[in-house]
Design a protein around this motif. Structure first.
Motif, PDB file in Angstrom:
ATOM      1  N   THR A 238       2.509 -50.129  99.592  1.00 23.33           N
ATOM      2  CA  THR A 238       1.820 -49.617 100.766  1.00 23.33           C
ATOM      3  C   THR A 238       0.662 -50.557 101.067  1.00 23.33           C
ATOM      4  OG1 THR A 238       0.343 -48.174  99.483  1.00 23.33           O
ATOM      5  CG2 THR A 238       2.399 -47.199 100.291  1.00 23.33           C
ATOM      6  N   ILE A 239       0.343 -50.692 102.339  1.00 25.30           N
ATOM      7  CA  ILE A 239      -0.780 -51.524 102.777  1.00 25.30           C
ATOM      8  C   ILE A 239      -1.598 -50.746 103.798  1.00 25.30           C
ATOM      9  CG2 ILE A 239       0.344 -53.741 102.329  1.00 25.30           C
ATOM     10  CD1 ILE A 239       1.082 -53.871 105.316  1.00 25.30           C
ATOM     11  N   ASP A 240      -2.811 -51.222 104.031  1.00 27.32           N
ATOM     12  CA  ASP A 240      -3.619 -50.649 105.102  1.00 27.32           C
ATOM     13  C   ASP A 240      -4.110 -51.779 106.008  1.00 27.32           C
ATOM     14  OD1 ASP A 240      -6.082 -51.745 104.103  1.00 27.32           O
ATOM     15  OD2 ASP A 240      -6.301 -50.028 102.777  1.00 27.32           O
ATOM     16  N   ARG A 241      -4.737 -51.429 107.080  1.00 24.89           N
ATOM     17  CA  ARG A 241      -5.180 -52.424 108.078  1.00 24.89           C
ATOM     18  C   ARG A 241      -6.327 -53.303 107.594  1.00 24.89           C
ATOM     19  NH1 ARG A 241      -3.288 -50.822 113.479  1.00 24.89           N
ATOM     20  NH2 ARG A 241      -2.171 -48.871 113.207  1.00 24.89           N
ATOM     21  N   ASN A 242      -6.969 -52.919 106.499  1.00 21.80           N
ATOM     22  CA  ASN A 242      -8.096 -53.690 105.973  1.00 21.80           C
ATOM     23  C   ASN A 242      -7.699 -54.600 104.825  1.00 21.80           C
ATOM     24  OD1 ASN A 242      -9.889 -52.388 107.766  1.00 21.80           O
ATOM     25  ND2 ASN A 242      -9.994 -50.638 106.378  1.00 21.80           N
ATOM     26  N   GLY A 243      -6.401 -54.786 104.601  1.00 16.99           N
ATOM     27  CA  GLY A 243      -5.948 -55.673 103.534  1.00 16.99           C
ATOM     28  C   GLY A 243      -5.771 -55.006 102.191  1.00 16.99           C
ATOM     29  N   GLY A 244      -5.810 -53.692 102.139  1.00 17.19           N
ATOM     30  CA  GLY A 244      -5.549 -52.990 100.887  1.00 17.19           C
ATOM     31  C   GLY A 244      -4.053 -52.980 100.601  1.00 17.19           C
ATOM     32  N   ILE A 245      -3.679 -53.086  99.343  1.00  9.66           N
ATOM     33  CA  ILE A 245      -2.272 -53.044  98.954  1.00  9.66           C
ATOM     34  C   ILE A 245      -2.132 -52.327  97.617  1.00  9.66           C
ATOM     35  CG2 ILE A 245      -2.371 -55.314  97.860  1.00  9.66           C
ATOM     36  CD1 ILE A 245       0.595 -55.698  98.707  1.00  9.66           C
ATOM     37  N   THR A 246      -1.076 -51.545  97.501  1.00 11.88           N
ATOM     38  CA  THR A 246      -0.757 -50.868  96.252  1.00 11.88           C
ATOM     39  C   THR A 246       0.736 -51.019  96.009  1.00 11.88           C
ATOM     40  OG1 THR A 246      -2.477 -49.222  96.669  1.00 11.88           O
ATOM     41  CG2 THR A 246      -0.830 -48.671  95.011  1.00 11.88           C
ATOM     42  N   LEU A 247       1.105 -51.428  94.807  1.00 13.80           N
ATOM     43  CA  LEU A 247       2.508 -51.465  94.411  1.00 13.80           C
ATOM     44  C   LEU A 247       2.807 -50.189  93.644  1.00 13.80           C
ATOM     45  CD1 LEU A 247       2.071 -54.423  95.235  1.00 13.80           C
ATOM     46  CD2 LEU A 247       3.639 -55.036  93.438  1.00 13.80           C
ATOM     47  N   ILE A 248       3.941 -49.557  93.987  1.00 12.72           N
ATOM     48  CA  ILE A 248       4.272 -48.237  93.457  1.00 12.72           C
ATOM     49  C   ILE A 248       5.635 -48.290  92.774  1.00 12.72           C
ATOM     50  CG2 ILE A 248       4.602 -45.804  94.077  1.00 12.72           C
ATOM     51  CD1 ILE A 248       3.127 -46.647  96.777  1.00 12.72           C
ATOM     52  N   ASP A 249       5.741 -47.617  91.644  1.00 11.26           N
ATOM     53  CA  ASP A 249       7.020 -47.475  90.935  1.00 11.26           C
ATOM     54  C   ASP A 249       7.728 -48.814  90.716  1.00 11.26           C
ATOM     55  OD1 ASP A 249       6.643 -44.706  90.880  1.00 11.26           O
ATOM     56  OD2 ASP A 249       7.641 -44.441  92.820  1.00 11.26           O
ATOM     57  N   VAL A 250       6.989 -49.812  90.282  1.00 13.21           N
ATOM     58  CA  VAL A 250       7.580 -51.127  90.021  1.00 13.21           C
ATOM     59  C   VAL A 250       8.330 -51.075  88.697  1.00 13.21           C
ATOM     60  CG1 VAL A 250       7.129 -53.580  89.650  1.00 13.21           C
ATOM     61  CG2 VAL A 250       5.787 -52.304  91.337  1.00 13.21           C
ATOM     62  N   ILE A 251       9.581 -51.508  88.723  1.00 13.10           N
ATOM     63  CA  ILE A 251      10.441 -51.539  87.546  1.00 13.10           C
ATOM     64  C   ILE A 251      10.773 -52.994  87.246  1.00 13.10           C
ATOM     65  CG2 ILE A 251      12.680 -50.861  86.610  1.00 13.10           C
ATOM     66  CD1 ILE A 251      12.598 -48.481  88.586  1.00 13.10           C
ATOM     67  N   TRP A 252      10.628 -53.399  85.982  1.00  9.44           N
ATOM     68  CA  TRP A 252      10.887 -54.773  85.546  1.00  9.44           C
ATOM     69  C   TRP A 252      12.007 -54.789  84.522  1.00  9.44           C
ATOM     70  CZ3 TRP A 252       7.555 -58.803  87.159  1.00  9.44           C
ATOM     71  CH2 TRP A 252       6.382 -58.399  87.781  1.00  9.44           C
ATOM     72  N   THR A 253      12.837 -55.823  84.552  1.00  9.38           N
ATOM     73  CA  THR A 253      13.716 -56.064  83.411  1.00  9.38           C
ATOM     74  C   THR A 253      12.841 -56.713  82.348  1.00  9.38           C
ATOM     75  OG1 THR A 253      14.405 -58.226  84.257  1.00  9.38           O
ATOM     76  CG2 THR A 253      15.798 -56.329  84.804  1.00  9.38           C
ATOM     77  N   MET A 254      13.249 -56.615  81.103  1.00  7.21           N
ATOM     78  CA  MET A 254      12.387 -57.077  80.014  1.00  7.21           C
ATOM     79  C   MET A 254      13.103 -58.083  79.106  1.00  7.21           C
ATOM     80  SD  MET A 254       9.676 -55.548  80.802  1.00  7.21           S
ATOM     81  CE  MET A 254       8.494 -55.408  79.505  1.00  7.21           C
ATOM     82  N   ILE A 255      13.392 -59.248  79.650  1.00  9.58           N
ATOM     83  CA  ILE A 255      13.992 -60.341  78.884  1.00  9.58           C
ATOM     84  C   ILE A 255      12.854 -61.280  78.497  1.00  9.58           C
ATOM     85  CG2 ILE A 255      15.595 -62.299  79.002  1.00  9.58           C
ATOM     86  CD1 ILE A 255      17.113 -60.736  81.154  1.00  9.58           C
ATOM     87  N   ASN A 256      13.005 -61.998  77.415  1.00 17.36           N
ATOM     88  CA  ASN A 256      11.992 -62.981  77.022  1.00 17.36           C
ATOM     89  C   ASN A 256      11.660 -63.867  78.218  1.00 17.36           C
ATOM     90  OD1 ASN A 256      10.265 -64.372  75.340  1.00 17.36           O
ATOM     91  ND2 ASN A 256      11.871 -65.737  74.587  1.00 17.36           N
ATOM     92  N   GLU A 257      10.400 -64.188  78.391  1.00 18.72           N
ATOM     93  CA  GLU A 257       9.992 -65.011  79.530  1.00 18.72           C
ATOM     94  C   GLU A 257       8.844 -65.943  79.144  1.00 18.72           C
ATOM     95  OE1 GLU A 257       8.855 -62.302  82.603  1.00 18.72           O
ATOM     96  OE2 GLU A 257       7.423 -61.301  81.348  1.00 18.72           O
ATOM     97  N   PRO A 258       8.684 -67.039  79.887  1.00 15.03           N
ATOM     98  CA  PRO A 258       7.598 -67.969  79.592  1.00 15.03           C
ATOM     99  C   PRO A 258       6.256 -67.420  80.073  1.00 15.03           C
ATOM    100  CG  PRO A 258       8.740 -68.687  81.553  1.00 15.03           C
ATOM    101  CD  PRO A 258       9.499 -67.503  81.010  1.00 15.03           C
ATOM    102  N   LYS A 259       5.207 -68.084  79.695  1.00 17.66           N
ATOM    103  CA  LYS A 259       3.842 -67.675  80.071  1.00 17.66           C
ATOM    104  C   LYS A 259       3.689 -67.522  81.583  1.00 17.66           C
ATOM    105  CE  LYS A 259      -0.565 -67.038  79.183  1.00 17.66           C
ATOM    106  NZ  LYS A 259      -1.051 -65.812  78.607  1.00 17.66           N
TER     107      LYS A 259
END
Length: 156
Positions: free
Chosen positions: A96-117
């Motif tokens: 979600t975003i607002d007109r003043n540049g606010g942003i929120t990420l909601i219910d983010v799901i990630w796969t969990m495989i080994n990853e680099p820095k």
């Protein structure tokens, strides 16, 4: 003496006009249309005055060219879907975003495989609080603007 006072006032007026013009120009250059595909360029820590960019040491080029990529797909003026790849892991969720540049990420799901820095650093997008697009670069701020992620738009 009158000429000196007149000259001082003239210089002051010109300086004030230049400052106001510069502020207006900065405001014009800022946009908030984040729809599309983006690639991470750097991570900034403003308190420590550090910048991390992609190198051969901190990523794996054989996966997604070693990049962190994200797509913002709006479903309305203030919300949409977010998805992407942080080198070896996929993620998706809503935003979600607002007109003043606010942003929120909601219910983010990630796969969990080994990853680099480089991929691990991108998990900080989940903490996004605000954003702006200036000079073609998307800046996503988090941690009360003490940190940011800089992204560039991918060719369409």
């Amino acid at each position: 003496m009158k000429n000196l006072v007149y000259l001082s006032k003239t210089i002051l007026i010109i300086l004030v006009a230049l400052v106001i013009h510069a502020c207006d120009k900065d405001e014009i250059d800022v946009s908030y249309n984040l729809s599309g595909d983006w690639k991470v360029v750097s991570f900034h820590d403003y308190e420590a005055s550090t910048v991390v960019t992609k190198t051969e040491e901190n990523t794996w080029p054989q996966f997604n060219n070693g990049d962190n990529t994200v797509s913002f797909i709006p479903s309305s003026e203030t919300s949409g879907k977010v998805s992407g790849l942080n080198v070896t892991n996929r993620f998706s969720g809503d935003y979600t975003i607002d007109r003043n540049g606010g942003i929120t990420l909601i219910d983010v799901i990630w796969t969990m495989i080994n990853e680099p820095k480089w991929g691990q650093l991108f998990h900080s997008i989940s903490q996004a609080e605000s954003y702006e697009i200036r000079n073609g670069l998307l800046m996503i701020y988090y941690n009360q603007k003490k940190n940011s992620i800089t992204l560039e738009k991918l060719d369409e």
